[in-house]
Design a protein around this motif. Structure first.
Motif, PDB file in Angstrom:
ATOM      1  N   GLU A  93       5.940  -1.997  -5.927  1.00 41.17           N
ATOM      2  CA  GLU A  93       5.926  -1.958  -4.467  1.00 41.17           C
ATOM      3  C   GLU A  93       5.616  -0.554  -3.958  1.00 41.17           C
ATOM      4  O   GLU A  93       4.953  -0.395  -2.928  1.00 41.17           O
ATOM      5  N   SER A  94       6.089   0.469  -4.663  1.00 39.58           N
ATOM      6  CA  SER A  94       5.785   1.845  -4.261  1.00 39.58           C
ATOM      7  C   SER A  94       4.292   2.117  -4.375  1.00 39.58           C
ATOM      8  O   SER A  94       3.703   2.808  -3.525  1.00 39.58           O
ATOM      9  N   VAL A  95       3.660   1.577  -5.422  1.00 36.68           N
ATOM     10  CA  VAL A  95       2.214   1.765  -5.583  1.00 36.68           C
ATOM     11  C   VAL A  95       1.455   1.095  -4.443  1.00 36.68           C
ATOM     12  O   VAL A  95       0.532   1.679  -3.856  1.00 36.68           O
ATOM     13  N   TRP A  96       1.837  -0.124  -4.099  1.00 37.46           N
ATOM     14  CA  TRP A  96       1.174  -0.807  -2.992  1.00 37.46           C
ATOM     15  C   TRP A  96       1.424  -0.092  -1.676  1.00 37.46           C
ATOM     16  O   TRP A  96       0.521   0.015  -0.831  1.00 37.46           O
ATOM     17  N   VAL A 100      -1.645   1.462   0.683  1.00 36.35           N
ATOM     18  CA  VAL A 100      -1.840   1.134   2.093  1.00 36.35           C
ATOM     19  C   VAL A 100      -1.805   2.393   2.947  1.00 36.35           C
ATOM     20  O   VAL A 100      -2.652   2.593   3.833  1.00 36.35           O
ATOM     21  N   GLU A 101      -0.836   3.271   2.695  1.00 32.77           N
ATOM     22  CA  GLU A 101      -0.735   4.498   3.479  1.00 32.77           C
ATOM     23  C   GLU A 101      -1.933   5.413   3.238  1.00 32.77           C
ATOM     24  O   GLU A 101      -2.452   6.041   4.177  1.00 32.77           O
ATOM     25  N   ARG A 102      -2.394   5.485   2.016  1.00 27.56           N
ATOM     26  CA  ARG A 102      -3.546   6.330   1.719  1.00 27.56           C
ATOM     27  C   ARG A 102      -4.800   5.814   2.423  1.00 27.56           C
ATOM     28  O   ARG A 102      -5.611   6.602   2.924  1.00 27.56           O
ATOM     29  N   LEU A 103      -4.945   4.496   2.475  1.00 25.44           N
ATOM     30  CA  LEU A 103      -6.093   3.944   3.181  1.00 25.44           C
ATOM     31  C   LEU A 103      -5.983   4.192   4.684  1.00 25.44           C
ATOM     32  O   LEU A 103      -6.996   4.435   5.360  1.00 25.44           O
ATOM     33  N   LEU A 104      -4.777   4.162   5.221  1.00 21.42           N
ATOM     34  CA  LEU A 104      -4.600   4.473   6.631  1.00 21.42           C
ATOM     35  C   LEU A 104      -4.960   5.926   6.931  1.00 21.42           C
ATOM     36  O   LEU A 104      -5.514   6.233   7.996  1.00 21.42           O
ATOM     37  N   LEU A 105      -4.638   6.821   6.012  1.00 24.21           N
ATOM     38  CA  LEU A 105      -4.985   8.229   6.209  1.00 24.21           C
ATOM     39  C   LEU A 105      -6.481   8.471   6.100  1.00 24.21           C
ATOM     40  O   LEU A 105      -6.988   9.448   6.646  1.00 24.21           O
ATOM     41  N   GLU A 106      -7.193   7.601   5.397  1.00 24.66           N
ATOM     42  CA  GLU A 106      -8.639   7.734   5.252  1.00 24.66           C
ATOM     43  C   GLU A 106      -9.408   7.010   6.349  1.00 24.66           C
ATOM     44  O   GLU A 106     -10.633   6.891   6.268  1.00 24.66           O
ATOM     45  N   ARG A 107      -8.710   6.531   7.360  1.00 31.11           N
ATOM     46  CA  ARG A 107      -9.361   5.777   8.440  1.00 31.11           C
ATOM     47  C   ARG A 107     -10.359   6.655   9.184  1.00 31.11           C
ATOM     48  O   ARG A 107     -10.051   7.783   9.564  1.00 31.11           O
ATOM     49  N   PRO A 108     -11.573   6.183   9.418  1.00 32.81           N
ATOM     50  CA  PRO A 108     -12.563   6.987  10.167  1.00 32.81           C
ATOM     51  C   PRO A 108     -12.096   7.231  11.595  1.00 32.81           C
ATOM     52  O   PRO A 108     -11.499   6.364  12.230  1.00 32.81           O
ATOM     53  N   ARG A 508      -0.995  10.829  -5.153  1.00 29.23           N
ATOM     54  CA  ARG A 508      -1.521   9.570  -5.660  1.00 29.23           C
ATOM     55  C   ARG A 508      -0.748   8.404  -5.045  1.00 29.23           C
ATOM     56  O   ARG A 508       0.281   8.614  -4.420  1.00 29.23           O
ATOM     57  N   PRO A 509      -1.246   7.168  -5.207  1.00 28.87           N
ATOM     58  CA  PRO A 509      -0.590   6.038  -4.527  1.00 28.87           C
ATOM     59  C   PRO A 509       0.891   5.896  -4.857  1.00 28.87           C
ATOM     60  O   PRO A 509       1.720   5.675  -3.959  1.00 28.87           O
ATOM     61  N   LYS A 510       1.267   6.017  -6.127  1.00 27.78           N
ATOM     62  CA  LYS A 510       2.673   5.869  -6.492  1.00 27.78           C
ATOM     63  C   LYS A 510       3.516   6.975  -5.877  1.00 27.78           C
ATOM     64  O   LYS A 510       4.611   6.723  -5.341  1.00 27.78           O
ATOM     65  N   GLU A 511       3.023   8.196  -5.937  1.00 27.92           N
ATOM     66  CA  GLU A 511       3.766   9.308  -5.352  1.00 27.92           C
ATOM     67  C   GLU A 511       3.822   9.188  -3.834  1.00 27.92           C
ATOM     68  O   GLU A 511       4.849   9.491  -3.218  1.00 27.92           O
ATOM     69  N   MET A 512       2.726   8.728  -3.237  1.00 27.15           N
ATOM     70  CA  MET A 512       2.715   8.520  -1.785  1.00 27.15           C
ATOM     71  C   MET A 512       3.736   7.457  -1.384  1.00 27.15           C
ATOM     72  O   MET A 512       4.458   7.614  -0.389  1.00 27.15           O
ATOM     73  N   GLY A 513       3.822   6.375  -2.142  1.00 26.49           N
ATOM     74  CA  GLY A 513       4.796   5.331  -1.831  1.00 26.49           C
ATOM     75  C   GLY A 513       6.231   5.815  -1.960  1.00 26.49           C
ATOM     76  O   GLY A 513       7.080   5.522  -1.101  1.00 26.49           O
TER      77      GLY A 513
END
Length: 577
Positions: A93-96, A100-108, A508-513
């Motif tokens: 769940e932390s990876v997911w 999601v948060e990383r993709l939100l930060l990459e939003r144009p 990374r995704p896991k650390e971000m979660g």
């Protein structure tokens, strides 16, 4: 077409952004639940490995020698398996959550509103007067529309806007894939299929194992025309909202009150719904317990309210009312000024009738002295003689009147002294009310925050837990930046060689979660403790935490610097405990 294409991409971007934010919140809820379950099983593993666990294991071995069929699995092995399962599910769940948060930060970034004003010249949007605009509407309307269309086409064909379209299309595709994969995993890990795949052939089994929701999500993620209507988007939104409801594989516990109550609500005894049984139990409680002791309960409640009102009236209402009346000079005096003046005037008239005064206040002292000498002379000639034939009776009445006037004058002096210190006395009397309000408010805030947290803890303990969360956040950021310490390729930057990993020093995704989960736990405790923490300081910390995840990938170095600011604000909260 360019304008419609740009608008459709912008609407899709905002809609997917809202869906991703909702999905992130659902992953936060599930990750928080799994962390509590993980801590629960970790506590059981620690207990089973200590003295109590060794004693239970030895006792179990002795029982198994006599009754081997009565004993099940070893509790230590079961606790360890459940702990590892909860840990694995929590990490997933932390990876997911991080994805999601990383993709939100990459939003144009969206187009600014000021850029749209350059599509049409400002001079053409202004009219000198209403009549001139009405008169030129038919003549220059076509030319103005053509010029506006040409400027619009020129604006949307700029390289920056074409690049934005490509970035938005790529980001939208990634967002659909992330939503689809996340919901697919939630569905596959939370539900079972009704058909056995062994009864079908290979292709049919593979197709049948896909739930209807999964098939729909696959079509939606690939821009299928069947899933491009409003109903399809509402279906995706409902799936995202429901993502946190199903229990994950690692959320089992040995005993849960919520699960027991849910089973009781679903249980039907002899076809009778559980709600009917609850109504029958409530009716029996009323008839056997409450109704026979109704008057006693009413008297007890009235006594409690009477005692509470007595405390409020004696400790709060009366001192506050007296203070207000003293400040407004509306408190009644013990001595009436008219009564004092009347007694003094009567004394002066009696002295004048005796012939020793002129009836004024200035001659009162001399007249009283003369009356005293006259009383001494009358008494020295014989008390009885003076009473019957002299002025002893009149002099005694004058002395009684003097005592009355002096007594009222003394009471007036006391009244002046009381008035001069009345406010001080009332302020002292209000000290218990202030102490009751101060400590009562602190106790109420402590009870309210503990009730919201479902855990009774002192504010200092909660502040210490919040400090631990911030330390774990700092540790997570420091450990995620270990690539900078490893030797690797270098690049030229302004004439100097710098490691290539500096540009990649992001979470990374896991650390971000895990970072999001820690900050979410910190902010949750901050909301629970506000009050006693002031709302201004809490809002400032909220804003600083949000700045940790600004649009775009912020390096861990900058995040560590911003974390120091948050820690300093957190340390200042101790002043309000």
């Amino acid at each position: 077409k360019l304008l419609l294409h740009h608008s459709s991409k912008l609407i899709e971007l905002r809609t997917l952004d809202a869906l991703l934010r909702s999905l992130r919140d659902r992953h936060l809820i599930v990750a928080a639940r799994l962390r509590r379950t993980r801590d629960y099983w970790k506590w059981h593993v620690d207990i089973s490995g200590g003295y109590i666990g060794s004693f239970v294991h030895a006792l179990r071995q002795q029982v198994m020698t006599v009754l081997p069929s009565w004993m099940g699995d070893d509790s230590r092995d079961r606790n360890q398996r459940e702990y590892e399962l909860a840990t694995a599910t929590w990490e997933r769940e932390s990876v997911w959550l991080g994805k999601v948060e990383r993709l939100l930060l990459e939003r144009p970034e969206e187009m600014e509103a000021g850029d749209l004003l350059t599509v049409v010249d400002d001079s053409k949007q202004k009219q000198s007067s209403w009549w001139n605009g009405y008169a030129n509407n038919g003549e220059g309307g076509d030319a103005s529309s053509k010029a506006s269309m040409a400027s619009s086409v020129k604006f949307f064909l700029k390289s920056k806007n074409r690049m934005w379209i490509r970035q938005t299309e790529g980001w939208s595709q990634k967002a659909r894939e992330i939503i689809k994969d996340s919901l697919d995993e939630t569905i596959s890990s939370s539900f079972t299929h009704t058909k056995e795949s062994g009864e079908l052939d290979k292709d049919e089994a593979r197709t049948s194992n896909l739930c209807a929701e999964s098939r729909f999500l696959n079509q939606w993620a690939t821009y299928d025309e069947k899933t491009s209507d409003t109903y399809s988007w509402l279906t995706v939104l409902s799936l995202v909202d429901y993502a946190a409801v199903p229990k994950r594989a690692g959320e089992r516990r040995q005993f849960q009150i919520s699960g027991l109550t849910a089973q009781i609500k679903r249980y039907d005894f002899l076809g009778i719904p559980s709600s009917a049984l609850l109504l029958a139990a409530a009716n029996s409680l009323h008839d056997n317990v409450i109704a026979p002791h109704k008057q006693e309960i009413v008297d007890f409640v009235k006594g409690v309210f009477t005692a509470i009102w007595g405390i409020l009236e004696f400790r709060f209402y009366t001192p506050m009312k007296d203070i207000v009346l003293d400040l407004l000079n509306r408190r009644p005096r013990m001595v009436d000024p008219f009564a004092l003046l009347n007694e003094q005037t009567s004394l002066d008239n009696m002295l004048m009738d005796l012939g020793v005064g002129d009836g004024t206040r200035q001659s009162r002292s001399a007249a009283l002295a003369a009356a005293s000498r006259m009383y001494e002379q009358e008494v020295s000639g014989g008390a009885l003689r003076g009473i019957f034939r002299g002025k002893v009776a009149q002099l005694m009445l004058i002395q009684i009147q003097q005592l009355k006037a002096d007594l009222l004058m003394a009471m007036d002096q006391i009244d002046n002294l009381v008035d001069a210190n009345r406010l001080n006395v009332q302020l002292v009397a209000s000290i218990p009310a202030v102490l009751i309000l101060f400590f009562g408010a602190r106790a109420f805030y402590l009870f309210w925050s503990s009730a919201r947290m479902k855990d009774f803890r002192l504010p200092h303990d909660v502040h210490a837990d919040m400090s631990d969360y911030l330390k774990k956040v700092e540790e997570c950021l420091v450990l995620s930046n270990y690539q900078l310490d490893a030797p690797g390729p270098t690049a030229m930057e302004e004439g100097t060689e710098v490691p290539v990993a500096r540009a990649e020093a992001c979470l990374r995704p896991k650390e971000m979660g895990q970072l999001l989960l820690l900050l979410h736990s910190y902010l949750t405790l901050l909301d629970y403790m506000s009050p006693p923490f002031p709302s201004k300081q809490s809002d400032s910390i909220h804003q600083s935490v949000q700045n940790l995840f600004m649009q775009g990938q912020m390096s861990t170095t900058r995040q560590l610097e911003l974390l120091k600011v948050i820690q300093s604000k957190h340390a200042n909260l101790l002043k309000y405990i």
